[in-house]
Design an enzyme around this catalytic site. Structure first.
Site, PDB file in Angstrom:
ATOM      1  N   TRP A  74       0.987  -1.229   0.107  1.00  0.00           N
ATOM      2  CA  TRP A  74      -0.148  -0.027   0.092  1.00  0.00           C
ATOM      3  C   TRP A  74       0.983   1.270  -0.129  1.00  0.00           C
ATOM      4  O   TRP A  74       1.742   1.378  -0.990  1.00  0.00           O
ATOM      5  CB  TRP A  74      -1.220  -0.080   0.971  1.00  0.00           C
ATOM      6  CG  TRP A  74      -0.833  -0.225   2.421  1.00  0.00           C
ATOM      7  CD1 TRP A  74      -1.085   0.915   3.452  1.00  0.00           C
ATOM      8  CD2 TRP A  74      -0.411  -1.113   3.286  1.00  0.00           C
ATOM      9  NE1 TRP A  74      -0.628   0.626   4.641  1.00  0.00           N
ATOM     10  CE2 TRP A  74      -0.271  -0.875   4.813  1.00  0.00           C
ATOM     11  CE3 TRP A  74       0.282  -2.571   3.062  1.00  0.00           C
ATOM     12  CZ2 TRP A  74       0.175  -1.601   5.677  1.00  0.00           C
ATOM     13  CZ3 TRP A  74       0.568  -3.351   3.977  1.00  0.00           C
ATOM     14  CH2 TRP A  74       0.716  -2.809   5.581  1.00  0.00           C
ATOM     15  N   ASP A  75       0.844   2.085   1.064  1.00  0.00           N
ATOM     16  CA  ASP A  75       1.556   3.499   0.994  1.00  0.00           C
ATOM     17  C   ASP A  75       2.813   3.157   0.257  1.00  0.00           C
ATOM     18  O   ASP A  75       3.760   2.607   0.965  1.00  0.00           O
ATOM     19  CB  ASP A  75       1.540   3.987   2.154  1.00  0.00           C
ATOM     20  CG  ASP A  75       0.121   4.509   3.005  1.00  0.00           C
ATOM     21  OD1 ASP A  75      -0.861   3.833   2.442  1.00  0.00           O
ATOM     22  OD2 ASP A  75       0.389   5.306   3.784  1.00  0.00           O
ATOM     23  N   SER A 152       3.934   5.014   7.460  1.00  0.00           N
ATOM     24  CA  SER A 152       4.427   5.788   6.360  1.00  0.00           C
ATOM     25  C   SER A 152       5.279   6.664   6.770  1.00  0.00           C
ATOM     26  O   SER A 152       5.534   7.118   7.723  1.00  0.00           O
ATOM     27  CB  SER A 152       3.348   6.387   5.557  1.00  0.00           C
ATOM     28  OG  SER A 152       2.574   5.270   4.776  1.00  0.00           O
ATOM     29  N   ASP A 236       3.378  10.159   9.344  1.00  0.00           N
ATOM     30  CA  ASP A 236       3.596  10.329   8.228  1.00  0.00           C
ATOM     31  C   ASP A 236       4.576  11.624   7.888  1.00  0.00           C
ATOM     32  O   ASP A 236       4.269  12.482   6.831  1.00  0.00           O
ATOM     33  CB  ASP A 236       2.279  10.511   7.182  1.00  0.00           C
ATOM     34  CG  ASP A 236       1.244   9.255   7.198  1.00  0.00           C
ATOM     35  OD1 ASP A 236       1.942   8.256   7.846  1.00  0.00           O
ATOM     36  OD2 ASP A 236       0.155   9.420   7.067  1.00  0.00           O
ATOM     37  N   GLU A 328      -3.666  12.956   5.722  1.00  0.00           N
ATOM     38  CA  GLU A 328      -2.790  12.051   5.753  1.00  0.00           C
ATOM     39  C   GLU A 328      -1.674  12.227   4.768  1.00  0.00           C
ATOM     40  O   GLU A 328      -1.738  13.034   4.022  1.00  0.00           O
ATOM     41  CB  GLU A 328      -3.186  10.742   5.813  1.00  0.00           C
ATOM     42  CG  GLU A 328      -4.573  10.277   6.567  1.00  0.00           C
ATOM     43  CD  GLU A 328      -4.544   8.896   6.955  1.00  0.00           C
ATOM     44  OE1 GLU A 328      -4.145   8.221   7.661  1.00  0.00           O
ATOM     45  OE2 GLU A 328      -5.555   8.403   5.878  1.00  0.00           O
TER      46      GLU A 328
HETATM   47  C1  FRU Z   1      -2.679   5.954   4.734  1.00  0.00           C
HETATM   48  C2  FRU Z   1      -2.187   5.442   6.079  1.00  0.00           C
HETATM   49  C3  FRU Z   1      -1.028   6.331   6.827  1.00  0.00           C
HETATM   50  C4  FRU Z   1      -0.550   5.450   7.623  1.00  0.00           C
HETATM   51  C5  FRU Z   1      -0.708   3.942   7.046  1.00  0.00           C
HETATM   52  C6  FRU Z   1      -0.787   2.974   7.941  1.00  0.00           C
HETATM   53  O1  FRU Z   1      -2.903   4.845   3.904  1.00  0.00           O
HETATM   54  O2  FRU Z   1      -3.339   5.692   6.939  1.00  0.00           O
HETATM   55  O3  FRU Z   1      -1.582   7.696   7.397  1.00  0.00           O
HETATM   56  O4  FRU Z   1       0.948   5.606   7.970  1.00  0.00           O
HETATM   57  O5  FRU Z   1      -1.709   4.045   6.244  1.00  0.00           O
HETATM   58  O6  FRU Z   1      -0.928   1.657   7.342  1.00  0.00           O
END
Ligand code: FRU
Length: 482
Positions: A74-75, A152, A236, A328
């Site tokens: 993901w991120d 992240s 983040d 975020e």
């Molecule tokens: C965004 C988020 C970020 C966080 C991560 C955790 O998708 O919520 O803010 O760091 O995912 O999985």
């Protein structure tokens, strides 16, 4: 702008910059965010996309490929320098992603509780449509990071082959919380960094020697702590240099307005209506809806030393009090427009984190001003830059439930949009018509200038570029050496 009938005017924002160390916080107001609905089509058939094509991410096909069969992804972010250039290191492009094991017996929605930072690389001259990203594994050795879960951040190439990885050190204390995905003891959060080394040879890219340092924990004065609200956000980190303040390094991050949960009182400036606007809401009415529980901000910190191991908080640069609870993965992008540096702040947000009475899609939101700290003008007057296809006419508190099956099957198609040079926007696939993702989306392109953004539908195929396209724009350490 003239108002859409039935809607208020957006707030006035000067875009004027002030000293980054001063305590002016720009407001993303209810009047601003109301423009999302003002610009949405009220009469589409239920479940269609009601947003303008200019701010709608093109549809991801259901048969998307998995980037990796062993980990969900993901991120994601690129290896960068302090000016958001994406660095090709010794002929390799390198990206960093949150990853979680696909075979450990938990589902994609449990990923947050099991997140590690992984990395991928591929040759800089690879064909993005054909050549896969090679998975390099976890970036840090097991049990070495601050905290027990890695969320992240951002990664910068420093002197020589040194890299600084800025990340969120999340610590879960409760097995129930980890396994069930919520409901247990709230996790702690700190912003940390790890200084290590990158190596590249004909076999690919590796990292070693990481030294971890805790950098920041919320102070409870500007940034909300866990004691003040178990549902707080503090995460983040993204660091950058500002040409207007040479020699300094700044960090933006996701925070919440400090104070005990529920204590915040909505203010006139959070609503932001122009005097005499017939569509203005009354402060007490807004407060009575519980909108004061939504207190997102974008935080700012400044480094106190060259090693970037000591940081001080500055007041938030943006708040979304009484509008939305999460801003975020903030990023700052500096773009020259008409001979002047314009600062674009991009941040991602969710439809379910909006305050009562507010409606907007999962996607990336943008704000433009003359400096890091300025009276930011929301892009397109609303803030919405790019959202997943959504019928915003369906109710916010239950967008798909009450009118079962009628919401657009792509309302959660992608999230965690990361804006790259040239307006390329990377995100991960979450849910396309019920098909779960865990892999990078096709990259799309937005053009932005003068506070207006527009999806470039001439890019790729009808606006969809290659999957996971994060190209580099600056080479360091040899011209395709390996
Ligand atoms: C965004 C988020 C970020 C966080 C991560 C955790 O998708 O919520 O803010 O760091 O995912 O999985």
């Amino acid at each position: 702008p003239s108002p859409t009938p039935g809607f208020p005017l957006p707030s006035k924002h000067t875009q004027q910059a002030v000293d980054p160390a001063s305590d002016f916080t720009s407001k993303w107001t209810r009047a601003d965010a109301k423009q999302i609905m003002a610009q949405s089509n009220p009469s589409v058939a239920p479940g269609q996309n009601s947003m303008s094509p200019d701010v709608t991410m093109p549809e991801i096909p259901e048969d998307f490929p998995a980037m990796n069969d062993d980990v969900w992804v993901w991120d994601t972010w690129s290896l960068t320098d302090e000016n958001a250039n994406q660095i090709s290191y010794k002929g390799y492009d390198v990206i960093f992603s949150l990853v979680a094991d696909r075979h450990a017996g938990y589902g994609f929605d449990q990923r947050h509780w099991n997140a590690r930072i992984g990395y991928f690389f591929r040759k800089t001259n690879a064909d993005p449509a054909k050549d896969k990203w090679n998975y390099g594994g976890h970036l840090f050795l097991d049990n070495t990071s601050i905290g027990n879960t890695e969320w992240s951040g951002s990664t910068r190439l420093m002197q020589g082959n040194q890299v600084n990885v800025f990340y969120t050190a999340t610590t879960f204390h409760d097995v129930a919380e980890r396994n069930a995905g919520g409901g247990g003891i709230a996790p702690d959060a700190a912003i940390a960094k790890a200084l290590g080394k990158i190596h590249a040879d004909k076999n690919g890219v590796t990292f070693d020697g990481f030294q971890h340092t805790k950098l920041l924990e919320p102070d409870g004065k500007m940034y909300q702590t866990k004691a003040q609200n178990p549902g707080f956000a503090f995460r983040d980190p993204y660091t950058f240099a500002d040409p207007a303040h040479p020699g300094k390094t700044y960090m933006v991050f996701e925070g919440n307005t400090a104070g005990n949960r529920g204590d915040y009182q909505c203010k006139g400036e959070d609503l932001g209506y122009q005097p005499g606007d017939p569509h203005a809401e009354k402060l007490t009415d807004v407060q009575n809806t519980g909108a004061h529980y939504q207190t997102a901000n974008v935080g700012l910190a400044v480094a106190d030393n060259k090693d970037l191991t000591k940081w001080s908080f500055l007041p938030p640069i943006l708040s979304a009090n009484c509008v939305n609870d999460q801003t975020e993965r903030p990023q700052i992008f500096i773009q020259n427009e008409n001979g002047k540096n314009k600062y674009y702040l991009y941040t991602i947000s969710h439809q379910f984190t909006y305050a009562d009475g507010m409606r907007g899609p999962d996607g990336v939101y943008g704000f433009v001003g003359d400096g890091i700290r300025s009276d930011y003008q929301p892009v397109n007057n609303s803030g919405l830059a790019l959202g997943s296809p959504t019928d915003l006419n369906l109710p916010a508190n239950n967008p798909s439930g009450t009118i079962s099956g009628q919401q657009n099957g792509r309302q959660f198609q992608a999230y965690s949009h990361y804006v790259q040079p040239n307006g390329l926007v990377q995100s991960f696939i979450d849910n396309v018509n019920g098909v779960r993702g865990g892999s990078l989306s096709p990259t799309v392109k937005i053009n932005f200038k003068n506070g207006v953004t527009q999806v470039d539908r001439s890019f790729g195929q009808n606006g969809l570029g290659p999957f996971g396209y994060l190209p580099t724009n600056k080479r360091i350490g040899g011209e395709g050496l390996y």
